[in-house]
Write a protein that holds these residues in place. Structure first.
Motif, PDB file in Angstrom:
ATOM      1  N   ALA A 133       0.817  -1.222   0.000  1.00  0.00           N
ATOM      2  CA  ALA A 133       0.000   0.000   0.000  1.00  0.00           C
ATOM      3  C   ALA A 133       0.844   1.264   0.000  1.00  0.00           C
ATOM      4  O   ALA A 133       0.347   2.338  -0.363  1.00  0.00           O
ATOM      5  N   ASP A 134       2.111   1.181   0.397  1.00  0.00           N
ATOM      6  CA  ASP A 134       2.955   2.373   0.478  1.00  0.00           C
ATOM      7  C   ASP A 134       3.621   2.733  -0.839  1.00  0.00           C
ATOM      8  O   ASP A 134       4.258   3.781  -0.954  1.00  0.00           O
ATOM      9  N   VAL A 135       3.487   1.893  -1.856  1.00  0.00           N
ATOM     10  CA  VAL A 135       4.140   2.125  -3.151  1.00  0.00           C
ATOM     11  C   VAL A 135       3.193   2.884  -4.075  1.00  0.00           C
ATOM     12  O   VAL A 135       2.036   2.490  -4.253  1.00  0.00           O
ATOM     13  N   VAL A 136       3.695   3.969  -4.661  1.00  0.00           N
ATOM     14  CA  VAL A 136       2.904   4.726  -5.643  1.00  0.00           C
ATOM     15  C   VAL A 136       2.969   3.978  -6.976  1.00  0.00           C
ATOM     16  O   VAL A 136       4.034   3.830  -7.571  1.00  0.00           O
ATOM     17  N   ILE A 137       1.830   3.487  -7.418  1.00  0.00           N
ATOM     18  CA  ILE A 137       1.742   2.775  -8.695  1.00  0.00           C
ATOM     19  C   ILE A 137       1.057   3.699  -9.695  1.00  0.00           C
ATOM     20  O   ILE A 137      -0.099   4.076  -9.496  1.00  0.00           O
ATOM     21  N   PRO A 138       1.739   4.105 -10.759  1.00  0.00           N
ATOM     22  CA  PRO A 138       1.079   4.964 -11.750  1.00  0.00           C
ATOM     23  C   PRO A 138      -0.148   4.283 -12.348  1.00  0.00           C
ATOM     24  O   PRO A 138      -0.137   3.072 -12.597  1.00  0.00           O
ATOM     25  N   LEU A 139      -1.185   5.043 -12.569  1.00  0.00           N
ATOM     26  CA  LEU A 139      -2.406   4.481 -13.146  1.00  0.00           C
ATOM     27  C   LEU A 139      -2.122   3.831 -14.495  1.00  0.00           C
ATOM     28  O   LEU A 139      -2.754   2.836 -14.864  1.00  0.00           O
TER      29      LEU A 139
END
Length: 359
Positions: free
Chosen positions: A24-30
């Protein structure tokens, strides 16, 4: 000694969602999600799956690839990716490049000339790219402080223009989802056409934005600024896992007279914050490979001092000799008009006697 390639595994939608939930802490690009792949499919494009890469049992990265079939240069493209879940060291990235290169050379379902993706630490065989396809710097607005502090963090110029827009009667409204396609086609796309003509770029046609709104509706907002009930400026934002992006926008000449884009973006920040987003990326600003973004850079810098460097998009050739030959042809094609103009200019500036001797 060359390290062994990473283990890779193609992910189903369910696999991807479970993996994302565990990190949940990882920014995943849309753009690196199955939802974006669905959007690409609706445009008639060809997503080629999402893969996870592992060092033993440890997740290193994921990448969603789009198949490009441009003439003479079939390729696989990771748009705004890969996503890193482990530390992105030079050695780890070189190993991922090696893995991707071996993976798609051996894949009988695809024969790309190269794979294109973002690389932070450039080493051979990474090269190019044949053409740039993603920005390299962006401004990010922190949405975690209270709204008063966010507003106070803007440049004084932006704060003054927001107040002036309010005094001039600019009203900002969020368009209801069931009306998105119709409102965009009839009221907002003409503003995009005006913006493109004024700023000298080519926009997508209306169907692209309508498909975006229809396919990615769970992750989008459409907001419009009105003056006397006439739409003058609009924006589309994306949201995924608490991170939002100011993705598309356009404004008319009337919008500039009333400073509507400033108030519109400020109202969008408040809506995005209330929805639980912790940051908003304002997309690309001027960089070495994108000097044309200078105009939007001036506007975006009004809202934050935080500038993020995005790894440059490069090519990983799978057939190096063919790639090198194609690169040479494309470079000649790009450079030839300028060279011909330069020659013509020198000839034009020759003294009359010199021109006569040449004749």
């Amino acid at each position: 000694m060359t390290p062994a390639p990473y283990r890779f595994q193609q992910l189903s939608r369910e696999d991807f969602e479970a993996l994302a939930d565990r990190h949940a802490d990882v920014v995943i690009p849309l753009e690196q999600t199955p939802y974006w792949a669905d959007f690409e499919t609706q445009l008639g494009r060809d997503p080629y799956g999402i893969w996870a890469y592992y060092d033993g049992d440890k997740l290193v990265a994921t990448a969603s690839f789009l198949r490009s079939r441009r003439r003479f240069r079939p390729s696989l493209v990771a748009v705004n990716g890969p996503t890193w879940f482990a530390e992105r060291t030079p050695d780890a990235e070189a190993r991922l490049v090696q893995t991707v290169q071996a993976q798609f050379r051996a894949d009988p379902g695809v024969k790309p000339l190269y794979v294109r993706m973002q690389v932070e630490h450039r080493r051979d065989p990474v090269t190019g790219p044949l053409e740039h396809g993603w920005y390299e710097r962006e401004i990010v607005v922190d949405l975690t402080p209270d709204t008063e502090k966010i507003f106070a963090s803007f440049r004084s110029n932006a704060r003054n223009l927001i107040r002036k827009a309010e005094k001039l009667g600019v009203q900002v409204r969020t368009v209801e989802r069931d009306a998105w396609a119709k409102v965009f086609r009839t009221e907002l796309f003409p503003i995009m056409q005006e913006t493109a003509a004024r700023d000298g770029f080519s926009s997508f046609d209306s169907s692209f934005y309508e498909t975006l709104l229809e396919e990615l509706g769970d992750h989008l907002r459409l907001m419009v600024a009105y003056v006397e009930d006439k739409p003058v400026s609009w924006l589309i934002t994306t949201e995924y896992r608490g991170y939002s992006v100011y993705y598309f926008a356009a404004s008319s000449r009337d919008a500039r007279k009333t400073n509507a884009p400033y108030l519109l973006l400020w109202e969008a920040f408040k809506v995005l914050k209330d929805a639980g987003n912790t940051a908003c990326g304002l997309t690309g600003i001027e960089s070495e490979n994108y000097p044309s973004l200078a105009n939007v850079t001036t506007f975006k810098r009004n809202f934050s001092k935080t500038v993020i460097t995005v790894p440059t998009t490069y090519d990983i050739p799978l057939a190096p000799a063919r790639y090198k030959a194609l690169a040479a042809v494309l470079r000649l094609r790009r450079e030839a008009p300028a060279k011909l103009r330069a020659i013509a200019g020198r000839v034009k500036n020759l003294p009359t006697s010199a021109k006569a001797r040449r004749d």
